[in-house]
Motif scaffolding. Structure first.
Motif: not given
Length: 488
Positions: A356-370, A394-406
């Motif tokens: 839904c967001f084709p031009n994202i440059e920074t993606l934050h992902v918070r990992s939720i405990p299973d 493939k075309g725009s994300i240049n930074k990924v931040v994973i929060h709460g990585f387990q």
């Protein structure tokens, strides 16, 4: 106390007659009545510096600075008032009447303007005239920033209508109030607004009906930031229709629907929830986040498939349903997601949201405990199939931040798919869950695997990081490039 506080005395003792940093400060400059009976070097400072010193003192100490020197006698009254009754309450917890009298006296004595006022209301309904008088004074003397906290069990819960007559207010935070019905508010002449200078409004544990919120927004033509804190279901629908709003924050708050109806300047929509707060409604249904018209929206999240249903235009985004060409928001550059990686139906929503967001440059992902998730040992095909078709990866994300990585396999497989599919990826930050315990050998092996795939991508592991320093003040600070970045 009969004189300046010991803290104030210690402050002044830092300046001795031998100090050379203040030019022209002599005994004659200060009438020889400095804090130690000698030269008053402090009084030689410029008025704006002295005013800043006074503004940092508790209200009683600020008013008493006149006893230090004739140089100080006019400072408190000539400086914009900074009043916080917290220190008065802490010193007089069982004498709220005396606190009220002190606050009233300070407001009467100071000619204004009032730069910043923080008040705690502990009145019964029979004493509401005191609060009404305070608000009239605030309006008359040009209050710019106001924090109005309430202790509702004292007996008063309805916010005085006169608050909307404080036309000088620029920042307003109200906590634990029930907002009054604005339908009977005076009709202003065409082109006038009730709160013409208001730029920030924070509603904390405050009940406000939908129509009243609409009227407040319409009455605030310069409002940049709207924040809900610990608000549960009232109003049921929040319709963002404003020509000035740049940031909307739901901080541990929930409604049936947050709808961005018409907000041509809206840059950020921040939604912070947790499993222990009001992430879902009481009936278990999800909060709908609806984006209709927001042409400059740049940052959105944390979207959580467990708690939120995303709708763009007329399209509700669902797992397994191809995203229509018109169900995209191309302006979004920063997206934040909360994901339960161990549950496939929830994890699949990652690719649905990303489409839904084709031009994202920074993606934050918070990992939720299973917490009992059905699958943790996945093969790479799942994420390869999910991520391969997503254009922004493939075309725009240049930074990924994973929060709460387990260090779960499902999280690692997701990272592998991002590393393999990200053609313009430059940085990956992994913020470990601070309470997780993983063997060093396991971590070392995983890092070696990720490093072999990184191909020049900066990969940084930060141990024990969490979101304790991420507050709604940080998230709504428009001077920060990334509202989800808690690293600086």
């Amino acid at each position: 106390m009969s004189g300046p506080s010991s803290g104030l005395r210690r402050f002044f003792s830092c300046f001795s007659a031998r100090s050379s940093g203040v030019a022209g400060a002599t005994a004659s400059d200060s009438d020889g009545d400095g804090p130690h009976g000698g030269a008053d070097l402090i009084s030689g400072l410029p008025d704006d510096v002295l005013s800043s010193i006074v503004s940092l003192l508790p209200i009683k100490e600020a008013a008493r600075t006149a006893v230090l020197s004739s140089r100080w006698r006019r400072l408190w009254a000539s400086s914009p008032l900074v009043l916080d009754d917290t220190d008065l309450l802490l010193n007089n917890p069982s004498h709220v009447g005396a606190v009220s009298a002190t606050v009233s006296a300070a407001m009467r004595a100071h000619p204004g303007p009032f730069r910043s006022v923080s008040l705690t209301c502990y009145f019964s309904d029979a004493e509401k005239h005191v609060l009404r008088r305070w608000i009239r004074v605030l309006a008359a003397k040009g209050a710019r920033e106001l924090v109005l906290n309430n202790i509702p069990w004292a007996g008063l819960d309805l916010l005085p209508r006169a608050l909307l007559e404080c036309r000088s207010l620029q920042r307003l935070r109200i906590s634990d109030w029930r907002f009054h019905d604005t339908s009977g508010a005076p009709v202003l002449p065409r082109g006038e607004a009730a709160l013409p200078r208001l730029r920030e409004l924070v509603l904390s544990r405050t009940i406000i009906q939908e129509l009243d919120l609409d009227r407040v927004l319409a009455s605030s033509p310069r409002l940049n930031t709207l924040v809900f804190v610990l608000s549960a279901g009232v109003p049921a629908q929040v319709r963002v229709s404003s020509r000035s709003l740049r940031c909307v924050v739901f901080w541990h708050s929930v409604a049936e629907e947050l709808a961005v109806v018409a907000a041509p300047l809206l840059e950020r929509t921040i939604i912070q929830t947790s499993s222990s707060s009001c992430g879902s409604r009481r009936d278990g249904s999800r909060m709908r986040v609806k984006i209709a018209r927001a042409s400059v929206l740049q940052a959105l999240g944390f979207l959580n498939p467990n708690h939120h249903e995303l709708q763009i235009g007329d399209t509700v985004i669902k797992d397994g349903k191809k995203v229509a060409p018109d169900a995209v928001v191309p302006s979004v550059k920063i997206l934040a997601l909360s994901v339960q990686f161990g549950v496939r139906s929830k994890a699949r929503m990652v690719s649905c949201f990303l489409q839904c967001f084709p031009n994202i440059e920074t993606l934050h992902v918070r990992s939720i405990p299973d917490r009992g998730a059905t699958s943790k040992n996945w093969n790479s095909e799942f994420w390869k199939n999910e991520i391969d078709s997503v254009e922004c990866v493939k075309g725009s994300i240049n930074k990924v931040v994973i929060h709460g990585f387990q260090w779960e396999n499902c999280e690692i497989e997701f990272l592998k798919s991002i590393l393999e599919g990200g053609k313009v990826l430059q940085k990956i930050y992994i913020l470990e869950d601070k309470i997780i315990s993983v063997s060093g050998g396991s971590v070392k092996g995983t890092l070696s695997l990720l490093a072999s795939l990184s191909n020049g991508i900066e990969l940084m592991i930060l141990a024990g990081q969490d979101y304790g320093i991420w507050t709604y003040e940080v998230a709504s600070d428009l001077s920060r490039n990334d509202p989800f970045d808690c690293l600086n």
